[in-house]
Motif scaffolding. Structure first.
Motif, PDB file in Angstrom:
ATOM      1  N   UNK A   1      -4.610   5.154  -0.771  1.00  0.00           N
ATOM      2  CA  UNK A   1      -4.376   5.081  -2.204  1.00  0.00           C
ATOM      3  C   UNK A   1      -5.494   5.706  -3.017  1.00  0.00           C
ATOM      4  N   UNK A   2      -6.643   5.861  -2.374  1.00  0.00           N
ATOM      5  CA  UNK A   2      -7.736   6.543  -3.052  1.00  0.00           C
ATOM      6  C   UNK A   2      -7.456   8.048  -3.143  1.00  0.00           C
ATOM      7  N   UNK A   3      -6.782   8.572  -2.111  1.00  0.00           N
ATOM      8  CA  UNK A   3      -6.444   9.997  -2.070  1.00  0.00           C
ATOM      9  C   UNK A   3      -5.899  10.500  -3.394  1.00  0.00           C
ATOM     10  N   UNK A   4      -4.932   9.746  -3.896  1.00  0.00           N
ATOM     11  CA  UNK A   4      -4.162  10.224  -5.038  1.00  0.00           C
ATOM     12  C   UNK A   4      -4.937  10.198  -6.349  1.00  0.00           C
ATOM     13  N   UNK A   5      -6.113   9.599  -6.347  1.00  0.00           N
ATOM     14  CA  UNK A   5      -6.903   9.655  -7.577  1.00  0.00           C
ATOM     15  C   UNK A   5      -8.170  10.470  -7.365  1.00  0.00           C
ATOM     16  N   UNK A   6      -8.262  11.157  -6.232  1.00  0.00           N
ATOM     17  CA  UNK A   6      -9.505  11.868  -5.939  1.00  0.00           C
ATOM     18  C   UNK A   6      -9.223  13.252  -5.404  1.00  0.00           C
TER      19      UNK A   6
ATOM     20  N   UNK B   1       2.300   6.728  -6.860  1.00  0.00           N
ATOM     21  CA  UNK B   1       1.297   7.653  -7.391  1.00  0.00           C
ATOM     22  C   UNK B   1       1.553   9.095  -6.972  1.00  0.00           C
ATOM     23  N   UNK B   2       2.058   9.239  -5.767  1.00  0.00           N
ATOM     24  CA  UNK B   2       2.387  10.580  -5.305  1.00  0.00           C
ATOM     25  C   UNK B   2       3.525  11.154  -6.148  1.00  0.00           C
ATOM     26  N   UNK B   3       4.490  10.288  -6.469  1.00  0.00           N
ATOM     27  CA  UNK B   3       5.603  10.711  -7.321  1.00  0.00           C
ATOM     28  C   UNK B   3       5.101  11.149  -8.687  1.00  0.00           C
ATOM     29  N   UNK B   4       4.090  10.452  -9.179  1.00  0.00           N
ATOM     30  CA  UNK B   4       3.513  10.778 -10.477  1.00  0.00           C
ATOM     31  C   UNK B   4       2.838  12.153 -10.435  1.00  0.00           C
ATOM     32  N   UNK B   5       2.169  12.415  -9.324  1.00  0.00           N
ATOM     33  CA  UNK B   5       1.528  13.728  -9.180  1.00  0.00           C
ATOM     34  C   UNK B   5       2.590  14.830  -9.106  1.00  0.00           C
ATOM     35  N   UNK B   6       3.661  14.538  -8.385  1.00  0.00           N
ATOM     36  CA  UNK B   6       4.760  15.497  -8.318  1.00  0.00           C
ATOM     37  C   UNK B   6       5.332  15.756  -9.703  1.00  0.00           C
ATOM     38  N   UNK B   7       5.501  14.692 -10.460  1.00  0.00           N
ATOM     39  CA  UNK B   7       6.010  14.844 -11.836  1.00  0.00           C
ATOM     40  C   UNK B   7       5.049  15.714 -12.656  1.00  0.00           C
TER      41      UNK B   7
ATOM     42  N   UNK C   1       0.833  -1.207   0.000  1.00  0.00           N
ATOM     43  CA  UNK C   1       0.000   0.000   0.000  1.00  0.00           C
ATOM     44  C   UNK C   1       0.863   1.251   0.000  1.00  0.00           C
ATOM     45  N   UNK C   2       1.920   1.232   0.804  1.00  0.00           N
ATOM     46  CA  UNK C   2       2.774   2.421   0.890  1.00  0.00           C
ATOM     47  C   UNK C   2       3.556   2.612  -0.403  1.00  0.00           C
ATOM     48  N   UNK C   3       3.994   1.496  -0.988  1.00  0.00           N
ATOM     49  CA  UNK C   3       4.743   1.597  -2.250  1.00  0.00           C
ATOM     50  C   UNK C   3       3.865   2.155  -3.363  1.00  0.00           C
ATOM     51  N   UNK C   4       2.649   1.671  -3.442  1.00  0.00           N
ATOM     52  CA  UNK C   4       1.729   2.147  -4.479  1.00  0.00           C
ATOM     53  C   UNK C   4       1.432   3.635  -4.281  1.00  0.00           C
ATOM     54  N   UNK C   5       1.226   3.979  -3.015  1.00  0.00           N
ATOM     55  CA  UNK C   5       0.943   5.373  -2.684  1.00  0.00           C
ATOM     56  C   UNK C   5       2.123   6.274  -3.078  1.00  0.00           C
ATOM     57  N   UNK C   6       3.306   5.828  -2.730  1.00  0.00           N
ATOM     58  CA  UNK C   6       4.507   6.625  -3.034  1.00  0.00           C
ATOM     59  C   UNK C   6       4.668   6.784  -4.540  1.00  0.00           C
TER      60      UNK C   6
END
Lengths: 442, 263
Positions: free
Chosen positions: A228-233, A21-27, A14-19
């Protein structure tokens, strides 16, 4: 032991997936134009403390403000409980924090009271959307996914709180029964009441243990899922609100940023002895050359801060409900500007992920935001005043207007006349400078 | 009132080797718009009564570029701005006062990045200072029992955080100052900002100035006070829309003070 391993794997995944996706948002945010924002640091920290941490702009509307503060406090404080759950889950312990004694009792008691507060607030929020039907939640841009997103968040929070209280209620009874592993710890003001109302003590210890374990797992899996829902919502605001406010515009609201490149061009136009500035180099963004433009055609041309604004938007619509253009039935909705910017940015991000680099898709921000919307803005800044996290839709509107006017020469005919008048007469009306003093004898 | 006013220009001041206390930036509306000219003259009468040594640029003044910038024409804005900065710096101008919040915002906030840094005041701030220093005195008698509601110009209020100066000035009139529901930082735009003054509004259900006019009229005012020539025009039109022009007047803060002081 198996439970611990399963928990460990789940946690890491869960943490890896979150990280990721968060990296993708940062990008994605950094697809925007670089802009240095690091001045007036003390003021930035205090603004963040006041607006993000202190929720000062939320409480302008007291009902939503108080309810939101409950959920917010619940979120932050109950996360301390999550820390304990992580440790218990990984090491097979139970209520590892119990050694804190009286303080632990106080903590658990507060979590429970907050959990009830969060439940209540979520129910009020659902009622405001579904029953009271506040107009700002039912604007055209809120159809489909945006309203579903809001409901998913609220229902999930309710489920999480119910799981938390069920877990505690079963635990409380098990502690009373002296069940193995369930040592006496904590104070359970709310769940004890639930346990006695539901007569949980009549249940078999094994049933209670199943109940406690199910709720425990539901609670933690729910939290990891939610993470993990955070990063898509739109729920991403719980993370981005803080940096977004820190980086927010401190200049007077109606001060628009200068375009230094144009200064050079204008100076050389006024004085031919001044050489024109060197042509601005194209930037390379995601493997593609993005030319330097006047104003914004697409997300690449906006400041990274505008893109962070887009990801920070909670779609609460306070901006739109204060916007004079929207209030009088015009097409402009500042919230839609933010949602369109995020949707376009997501679209660009997905294309980059798919192809490994950016290839022009023939679309742009202007494919989503019409001229009619752009030209309806009075730049009054009611939207920036209303935003609880200091989002600035006006700067996106302005950059897009600049592109329309300077790159495409596309504007409203009356504005073209105004431009001509300013250029030829030094006034927006067709009166020459020779008439400037007429008022002294009129 | 049609008596002509002797208004000195910067050029004349400089020629006589004197330096004025302040430059009065008249603005395009203040120079050319019939209604706004009355505001300009009222403010000049106040300056005269307070014995303020002021000057205007006259023919050397041109648009600050505000409507061009807000309509997205940054080239045109900077053409205007750099020209004005050259003139202002050429005269060594330090202090500027203007009755237009749009000029105020541009001169104060946006010119520094282009080499023009001045102490800029809105005329309501300037009048407030004159009143506090005792340089002018007003008797509010004529306004006794009247209800006044003040419309915050976005470019003065929400834009630059100035809500108190116009109100402090209005309180000198001994009238009842009544607030609209949307006031101060929550004030509603008149509909003219962002270059809307110079174009038709985009299609919608109603006009912004009708919405604002209705709200202002809802306070049952005798006078709607404004601090911006564009707000003034928009609100006057809003009042007319509801056929209230016989009962309610829209006046600038400067006009009210000039009237009260019989200047």
């Amino acid at each position: 032991m198996i439970a611990q391993v399963v928990f460990g794997i789940l946690l890491i995944a869960a943490i890896a997936l979150f990280a990721r996706n968060l990296g993708r948002i940062g990008r994605n945010i950094h697809l925007g134009k670089p802009e240095a924002i690091n001045d007036r640091k003390a003021e930035r920290w205090s603004t963040m403390a006041r607006v993000a941490l202190g929720q000062s702009k939320m409480v302008v509307r007291p009902v939503a403000g108080i309810m939101h503060s409950l959920i917010y406090a619940g979120f932050i404080i109950i996360n301390l409980e999550v820390l304990e759950i992580f440790i218990d889950g990984l090491f097979g312990t139970h209520r590892i924090g119990a050694f804190l004694g009286g303080f632990y009792d106080f903590l658990i008691g507060s979590f429970e009271i907050l959990a009830i507060g969060v439940l209540l607030a979520c129910i009020v929020f659902i009622a405001r959307r579904a029953i009271i039907q506040l107009p700002r939640f039912h604007k055209p841009e809120m159809k489909g996914w945006p309203s579903k997103d809001a409901m998913i968040i609220l229902v999930t929070e309710i489920v999480l709180m119910c799981a938390f209280l069920t877990m505690n209620a079963a635990d409380f009874v098990l502690q009373g029964l002296g069940a193995e592993h369930y040592t006496q710890a904590g104070s359970f003001p709310v769940s004890a009441a639930i346990a006695s109302t539901l007569n949980l003590s009549n249940l078999q210890p094994s049933t209670l243990i199943t109940m406690e374990r199910t709720a425990w797992w539901l609670h933690i899996v729910g939290i990891l899922g939610f993470l993990n829902y955070l990063v898509v919502s739109k729920h991403l605001h719980i993370l981005l609100a803080f940096p977004n406010v820190w980086y927010s515009k401190l200049a007077p609201r109606t001060e628009f940023a200068n375009m230094p490149r144009i200064t050079g061009e204008v100076k050389s136009m006024i004085d031919p002895s001044v050489p024109p500035p060197d042509p601005a180099p194209a930037r390379t963004v995601a493997g593609a050359e993005v030319p330097e433009r006047f104003g914004a055609k697409d997300v690449f041309d906006l400041s990274w801060k505008s893109l962070m604004d887009a990801y920070s938007c909670t779609e609460c619509g306070r901006c739109t409900s204060e916007c004079p253009a929207n209030l009088t039935g015009k097409l402009l909705s500042p919230r839609k500007i933010m949602m369109d910017t995020r949707d376009r940015l997501e679209e660009v991000g997905e294309a980059i992920d798919a192809k490994g680099k950016w290839e022009d898709d023939g679309q742009s921000l202007h494919s989503r935001i019409s001229e009619e919307e752009l030209w309806a803005c009075t730049t009054c800044n009611a939207c920036t005043q209303a935003c609880p996290v200091n989002i600035d839709p006006v700067s996106i509107i302005m950059e897009m207007r600049r592109y329309k006017v300077m790159e495409e020469s596309s504007t409203r005919p009356a504005l073209t006349s105004m431009f001509n008048n300013v250029e030829n007469n030094g006034a927006p009306w067709a009166f020459g400078a020779d008439r400037r003093m007429e008022w002294t004898n009129s | 009132m049609s008596q002509s006013l002797a208004v000195p220009t910067m050029a004349a001041f400089t020629a006589s080797g004197e330096v004025p206390e302040v430059l009065f930036w008249v603005g395009c509306a203040g120079s050319f718009d019939d209604r706004a000219r009355k505001i300009t003259k009222a403010f000049v009468r106040i300056l005269n009564a307070a014995k303020v040594k002021f000057a205007v640029l006259g023919q050397e003044e041109t648009c600050t570029g505000d409507p061009a910038r807000r309509a997205g024409n940054e080239f045109l804005f900077q053409m205007q701005a750099l020209q004005n900065v050259t003139v202002l710096n050429g005269y060594g101008v330090k202090r500027i006062v203007t009755a237009c919040p749009h000029c105020f915002n541009t001169l104060k906030n946006e010119y520094p990045a282009l080499g023009g840094s001045y102490e800029v005041m809105h005329h309501t701030q300037f009048i407030n200072a004159l009143l506090k220093e005792g340089r002018i005195k007003v008797q509010g008698g004529g306004f006794n029992g009247k209800r006044i509601t003040f419309h915050d110009p976005c470019y003065l209020g929400r834009g630059n955080n100035e809500y108190e100066a116009p109100r402090e000035v209005l309180l000198k009139l001994d009238a009842a100052l009544v607030e609209m529901k949307r006031s101060k930082q929550n004030g509603l735009c008149c509909g003219a900002g962002g270059a809307q003054m110079f174009k038709e509004a985009e299609p919608g259900a109603r006009e912004v100035n009708h919405e604002r006019g209705e709200e202002a009229l809802g306070t049952k005012p005798d006078i709607i006070a404004a601090g911006c020539p564009f707000c003034n025009t928009m609100l006057t039109d809003g009042v007319k829309h509801f056929n209230k022009e016989g009962e309610v007047v829209v006046k600038d803060v400067a006009e009210l003070i000039a009237e009260a002081g019989e200047l």
